[in-house]
Design a protein around this motif. Sequence first.
Motif, short mmCIF file in Angstrom:
data_model
loop_
_atom_site.label_atom_id
_atom_site.label_comp_id
_atom_site.label_asym_id
_atom_site.label_seq_id
_atom_site.Cartn_x
_atom_site.Cartn_y
_atom_site.Cartn_z
N PRO A 115 0.98 -1.22 0.07
CA PRO A 115 -0.15 -0.34 -0.13
C PRO A 115 1.04 1.27 0.13
CG PRO A 115 0.21 -1.30 2.33
CD PRO A 115 0.98 -1.68 1.39
N ASP A 116 0.45 2.39 -0.59
CA ASP A 116 1.03 3.69 -0.56
C ASP A 116 0.30 4.82 -0.14
OD1 ASP A 116 1.99 6.12 -1.13
OD2 ASP A 116 1.92 5.25 -2.95
N GLY A 117 0.44 4.79 0.54
CA GLY A 117 0.15 5.76 2.07
C GLY A 117 -0.37 6.58 1.58
N ILE B 72 -8.22 -7.76 -0.76
CA ILE B 72 -8.75 -5.94 -1.26
C ILE B 72 -9.18 -4.74 0.48
CG2 ILE B 72 -10.30 -4.20 -2.60
CD1 ILE B 72 -11.23 -6.59 -4.33
N CYS B 73 -7.86 -3.74 0.17
CA CYS B 73 -7.99 -3.32 1.38
C CYS B 73 -7.52 -2.04 0.55
CB CYS B 73 -6.76 -3.38 2.22
SG CYS B 73 -7.00 -2.25 3.04
N ASN B 74 -8.72 -1.30 0.80
CA ASN B 74 -8.68 0.76 0.03
C ASN B 74 -8.19 1.54 1.06
OD1 ASN B 74 -10.02 -0.22 -2.97
ND2 ASN B 74 -12.09 -0.56 -2.23
N ASN B 75 -7.35 1.95 1.01
CA ASN B 75 -6.77 3.29 1.31
C ASN B 75 -7.50 4.57 1.63
OD1 ASN B 75 -4.28 2.68 1.93
ND2 ASN B 75 -3.48 3.98 0.29
N LYS B 76 -8.99 4.68 1.44
CA LYS B 76 -10.42 5.27 1.31
C LYS B 76 -11.18 4.96 2.37
CE LYS B 76 -13.08 4.37 -2.48
NZ LYS B 76 -11.91 3.12 -3.78
N ASP B 77 -11.01 3.47 2.55
CA ASP B 77 -12.13 2.93 3.49
C ASP B 77 -11.69 2.87 5.20
OD1 ASP B 77 -13.37 2.12 1.75
OD2 ASP B 77 -12.52 -0.08 1.26
N VAL C 240 -4.58 4.65 6.58
CA VAL C 240 -3.90 3.61 5.22
C VAL C 240 -3.99 2.46 5.30
CG1 VAL C 240 -2.71 5.81 4.67
CG2 VAL C 240 -1.43 4.15 5.47
N CYS C 241 -4.04 1.50 4.52
CA CYS C 241 -4.24 0.02 4.80
C CYS C 241 -2.86 -0.80 5.10
CB CYS C 241 -3.67 -0.76 3.73
SG CYS C 241 -5.81 0.23 2.45
#
Length: 156
Positions: A19-21, A78-83, A94-95
């Motif tokens: 993941p890109d923070g 699936i992990c979305n940063n926005k969630d 962030v994920c």
Amino acid sequence: CHLPDCDCVWTDWIDVSYPDGSDRDGGDYETFDNILKHNSTWVCAKAENISCRAQKFPNTSIADLGQKVECNVNVGLICNNKDQQIGGVIPMPVCLNYEISICCTPNKPECLPTPSTTSTSASTPSSSTSSVSSTTISTTGPTPTAQEIPSSTTTT
């Protein structure tokens, strides 16, 4: 009926996405599609089970990490940063970096489900024979004389 050689086999922990923070639209995507992009020879004939964990917290259940993550046998993780919310095990929304292990059915013809054409033709005769045999059983049922034959055979 179940062949022991067809029990699913767990893969090693797979981590192909990080993941890109700094990217709100990013996240961590340990999906079957991404695994194939990174390793074109990877084969999972049929995913029967999946295990997902955070790489930095391998012994913590993903439910206890406070992150919104999808981990399922059809897509992977699936992990979305926005969630993500601020809080949980890390102070940033962030994920975490996740990794997955998949329990795959061995890629052997006898282990995989047969194509739908075979199953439909196989089910047709069985349904017609069951209706015929039920009629036969009801007519032959009330005459239990077969028990007298074995006793006379044992004396000889």
